[in-house]
Scaffold this motif. Structure first.
Motif, PDB file in Angstrom:
ATOM      1  N   UNK A   1       0.825  -1.201   0.000  1.00  0.00           N
ATOM      2  CA  UNK A   1       0.000   0.000   0.000  1.00  0.00           C
ATOM      3  C   UNK A   1       0.863   1.256   0.000  1.00  0.00           C
ATOM      4  N   UNK A   2       1.912   1.241   0.822  1.00  0.00           N
ATOM      5  CA  UNK A   2       2.805   2.398   0.862  1.00  0.00           C
ATOM      6  C   UNK A   2       3.479   2.622  -0.495  1.00  0.00           C
ATOM      7  N   UNK A   3       3.829   1.503  -1.146  1.00  0.00           N
ATOM      8  CA  UNK A   3       4.455   1.631  -2.469  1.00  0.00           C
ATOM      9  C   UNK A   3       3.476   2.225  -3.474  1.00  0.00           C
ATOM     10  N   UNK A   4       2.207   1.763  -3.409  1.00  0.00           N
ATOM     11  CA  UNK A   4       1.202   2.317  -4.319  1.00  0.00           C
ATOM     12  C   UNK A   4       0.978   3.798  -4.027  1.00  0.00           C
ATOM     13  N   UNK A   5       0.879   4.128  -2.731  1.00  0.00           N
ATOM     14  CA  UNK A   5       0.673   5.531  -2.360  1.00  0.00           C
ATOM     15  C   UNK A   5       1.866   6.387  -2.774  1.00  0.00           C
ATOM     16  N   UNK A   6       3.062   5.822  -2.589  1.00  0.00           N
ATOM     17  CA  UNK A   6       4.252   6.577  -2.981  1.00  0.00           C
ATOM     18  C   UNK A   6       4.258   6.826  -4.483  1.00  0.00           C
ATOM     19  N   UNK A   7       3.835   5.796  -5.245  1.00  0.00           N
ATOM     20  CA  UNK A   7       3.784   5.968  -6.704  1.00  0.00           C
ATOM     21  C   UNK A   7       2.742   7.015  -7.087  1.00  0.00           C
ATOM     22  N   UNK A   8       1.608   6.974  -6.386  1.00  0.00           N
ATOM     23  CA  UNK A   8       0.562   7.970  -6.655  1.00  0.00           C
ATOM     24  C   UNK A   8       1.075   9.374  -6.351  1.00  0.00           C
ATOM     25  N   UNK A   9       1.754   9.502  -5.200  1.00  0.00           N
ATOM     26  CA  UNK A   9       2.277  10.809  -4.813  1.00  0.00           C
ATOM     27  C   UNK A   9       3.310  11.293  -5.824  1.00  0.00           C
ATOM     28  N   UNK A  10       4.195  10.365  -6.248  1.00  0.00           N
ATOM     29  CA  UNK A  10       5.248  10.740  -7.194  1.00  0.00           C
ATOM     30  C   UNK A  10       4.666  11.165  -8.538  1.00  0.00           C
ATOM     31  N   UNK A  11       3.619  10.455  -8.985  1.00  0.00           N
ATOM     32  CA  UNK A  11       3.050  10.719 -10.308  1.00  0.00           C
ATOM     33  C   UNK A  11       1.943  11.764 -10.289  1.00  0.00           C
ATOM     34  N   UNK A  12       1.522  12.183  -9.110  1.00  0.00           N
ATOM     35  CA  UNK A  12       0.398  13.107  -9.012  1.00  0.00           C
ATOM     36  C   UNK A  12       0.709  14.456  -9.652  1.00  0.00           C
ATOM     37  N   UNK A  13      -0.304  15.031 -10.279  1.00  0.00           N
ATOM     38  CA  UNK A  13      -0.171  16.391 -10.810  1.00  0.00           C
ATOM     39  C   UNK A  13      -0.361  17.449  -9.730  1.00  0.00           C
ATOM     40  N   UNK A  14      -0.874  17.024  -8.572  1.00  0.00           N
ATOM     41  CA  UNK A  14      -1.041  17.936  -7.438  1.00  0.00           C
ATOM     42  C   UNK A  14       0.220  17.914  -6.575  1.00  0.00           C
ATOM     43  N   UNK A  15       0.557  19.058  -6.042  1.00  0.00           N
ATOM     44  CA  UNK A  15       1.679  19.128  -5.112  1.00  0.00           C
ATOM     45  C   UNK A  15       1.259  18.482  -3.794  1.00  0.00           C
ATOM     46  N   UNK A  16       2.018  17.487  -3.334  1.00  0.00           N
ATOM     47  CA  UNK A  16       1.720  16.783  -2.085  1.00  0.00           C
ATOM     48  C   UNK A  16       2.956  16.834  -1.207  1.00  0.00           C
ATOM     49  N   UNK A  17       2.767  17.354  -0.015  1.00  0.00           N
ATOM     50  CA  UNK A  17       3.879  17.409   0.932  1.00  0.00           C
ATOM     51  C   UNK A  17       3.373  16.886   2.277  1.00  0.00           C
ATOM     52  N   UNK A  18       4.299  16.586   3.167  1.00  0.00           N
ATOM     53  CA  UNK A  18       3.937  16.285   4.556  1.00  0.00           C
ATOM     54  C   UNK A  18       4.838  17.096   5.457  1.00  0.00           C
ATOM     55  N   UNK A  19       4.294  17.429   6.612  1.00  0.00           N
ATOM     56  CA  UNK A  19       5.059  18.240   7.562  1.00  0.00           C
ATOM     57  C   UNK A  19       4.735  17.790   8.973  1.00  0.00           C
ATOM     58  N   UNK A  20       5.642  18.082   9.895  1.00  0.00           N
ATOM     59  CA  UNK A  20       5.413  17.770  11.298  1.00  0.00           C
ATOM     60  C   UNK A  20       4.458  18.807  11.898  1.00  0.00           C
ATOM     61  N   UNK A  21       4.015  18.536  13.101  1.00  0.00           N
ATOM     62  CA  UNK A  21       3.126  19.485  13.769  1.00  0.00           C
ATOM     63  C   UNK A  21       3.846  20.790  14.110  1.00  0.00           C
TER      64      UNK A  21
END
Length: 556
Positions: A206-226
């Motif tokens: 699942x993480x690999x699929x999500x990572x691929x989705x994030x990598x290929x996404x046309x939307x900017x996706x980031x994560x940040x700490x609190x």
């Protein structure tokens, strides 16, 4: 009296101790063997490249440890129904040809009975089952095939991941065996370990699929700490904001926050920490070169295994094109509004001009004609004869009727009562004429105050009432209409409600005639800062016009 001879008890005690020692040694050997099996199973599971390989290794090791004649790994589909039939099977068999009937039965769903006493309890109760001696209630079940092939003992246990059966490992022996208490006691832990491997493998996939989705996404996706530190930064974020992942990761999220949006971000963090849901919303972010970028923003909290929020994933969708399209649409709508406003002004100007021309030219000529007819009758005198008298009477009547029609047309074009007496009187007068012409029953209810409305407001209300009454008569097939005019300190409203066939069919009929009435009504109100709403509350149609008036009063 015979006295029994006392025998020496020492040999008996020695024999008992030897038996107990042998039993203890045997139990110890069993425990050591089981411990070795568990170690081998753990090692095989850890070294396996996949959860399926780990389960197949366990199948083989348990078969060898217990000298089982047959071992089977039944794998259930992640989306399938585990209570019916496995998706696929793997076998560990010392002599496959000897057990071909049983193997064929195990691969045929018709041989699985919901009331069975082996596989059914494993699936239903999700626990290990020891079934010895093997018996069958029917001659067609899978266990019947096992008996015919000389199998007398069965043992199986499930692998349960996230409350679903993912696999069952089952084993069969040719001889009946008593339950192996040590094995049954420890095999649940083996199933749990295999389940953790399955869950980890699924999570990694699942993480690999999500990572691929994030990598290929046309939307900017980031994560940040609190505490606002950037953890991940996908290629779309690089393209949108101009920072590479190397530049962005580890820095504060403020690098893309315009100064005017800092309070917004602080509020978002506070809501996330309170575990309140943040809706998707539109805002502005800043690129590396300082450009403001309109974006649609979505926040998703990321939780630990304990359920605590540890970070936040943020999706930025560039809505520049959408904003441009919206601005273009607003500009087009503004142009249409302006065209309609100018059309209304031109129409009103033309109404007044035509009314003035009719009054000044045609009206005057009709008046002259009427005078000339009367002068002709007086000149001829009483000797004019019946036929001449009748002809002169008809001429006079025609002139009068034409004059009356002309006055009606002038009143339609330029209602003098509107200027002289106000909007309520003008609407009442127009309603009376519509009743005569169409047969509609029209009720007018309105206020009468000393202070007049602004002239443009009165004209707009009159024209809206006029258009609505025409629509009710022509398109709505109504028989009754009620007009209500009301005024508050800062708003005047006009409601026109009919009992016709409703807005959808009425609008369809109006549009089929290329009517502009509804749009013109709305534009008249919008030009004065008001609005028009049209709906069908059950039967009929209701038009409501609301126009702000403030403290302004009538001006000619």
């Amino acid at each position: 009296m015979n006295i029994p001879l006392m025998r020496d008890p020492a040999p008996v005690l020695i024999l008992g101790e030897a038996i107990n020692r042998k039993r203890g040694e045997h139990r110890l050997q069993e425990r050591v063997a089981l411990l070795q099996l568990l170690e081998a199973l753990a090692r095989a599971a850890n070294e396996a490249a996949s959860a399926e390989e780990a389960m197949r290794n366990c199948l083989r090791l348990i078969c060898r440890h217990g000298n089982w004649a047959i071992g089977r790994l039944a794998i259930y589909s992640e989306k399938g129904d585990e209570s019916v039939f496995p998706d696929r099977s793997f076998w560990e068999v010392d002599d496959p040809s000897r057990y071909d009937e049983f193997i064929r039965a195990s691969l045929d769903s018709r041989f699985y009975l919901a009331t069975g006493r082996f596989i059914s309890p494993i699936l239903r109760e999700r626990r290990p089952v020891w079934f010895s001696p093997v018996t069958s209630r029917t001659p067609t079940g899978r266990m019947a095939a096992a008996i015919r092939q000389g199998l007398r003992c069965a043992f199986g246990f499930p692998v349960v991941a996230r409350d679903r059966i993912v696999a069952v490992l089952e084993f069969f022996a040719r001889e009946a065996r008593p339950p192996d208490a040590l094995l049954l006691e420890n095999i649940t832990n083996v199933g749990a370990q295999l389940a953790r491997l399955v869950e980890r493998e699924r999570a990694e996939a699942l993480n690999a699929r999500l990572a691929a989705i994030v990598e290929q996404s046309n939307d900017a996706i980031i994560s940040r700490t609190l505490d606002r530190k950037i953890l991940t930064w996908n290629p779309a974020a690089e393209r949108l904001f101009g920072y590479s992942a190397t530049e962005a990761i580890g820095r504060d999220i403020s690098i893309i926050i315009p100064p005017e949006c800092r309070t917004e971000v602080a509020r978002n963090i506070e809501l996330i920490e309170r575990e309140e849901k943040l809706p998707t919303y539109d805002t502005v972010r800043m690129s590396k070169d300082g450009r403001r970028i309109p974006v649609s923003l979505t926040h998703s909290p990321v939780r630990s295994q304990r359920g605590e929020i540890t970070s936040v994933a943020v999706i930025f969708r560039d809505i520049t094109e959408r904003r441009q399209a919206e601005e273009k649409q607003r500009a087009n709508e503004a142009r249409v509004h302006e065209l309609l406003r100018r059309l209304d002004e031109i129409q009103e100007t033309e109404r007044y001009r035509i009314a003035a021309d009719l009054h000044d030219v045609v009206g005057q000529r009709l008046s002259t004609l009427a005078i000339q007819v009367e002068m002709l009758r007086a000149t001829i005198g009483e000797d004019r004869g019946a036929r001449v008298d009748a002809a002169l009477g008809t001429m006079a009547q025609t002139v009068q009727e034409t004059t009356d029609s002309l006055r009606e047309a002038i009143a339609e074009l330029r209602p003098a009562l509107l200027d002289d007496c106000g909007v309520v009187v003008a609407i009442e007068n127009y309603a009376s004429r519509m009743e005569r012409l169409t047969g509609l029953r029209i009720h007018v209810r309105g206020y009468r105050t000393q202070r007049r409305l602004p002239r443009k407001t009165e004209l707009a209300l009159f024209r809206i009432a006029q258009e609505a009454l025409i629509n009710a008569a022509k398109h709505a097939c109504a028989t009754e209409v009620t007009l209500v005019l009301a005024q508050s300190d800062d708003m005047v409203s006009l409601s026109i409600a009919d009992n016709g066939r409703g807005i959808e069919r009425a609008l369809a009929a109006a549009q089929s005639r290329n009517g502009w009435g509804m749009g013109i009504m709305a534009e008249r109100a919008a030009a004065l800062g008001g609005h028009v709403t049209v709906d069908s509350p059950g039967k009929g149609t209701r038009v409501l016009a609301e126009i702000p008036v403030g403290n302004s009063h009538h001006s000619g």
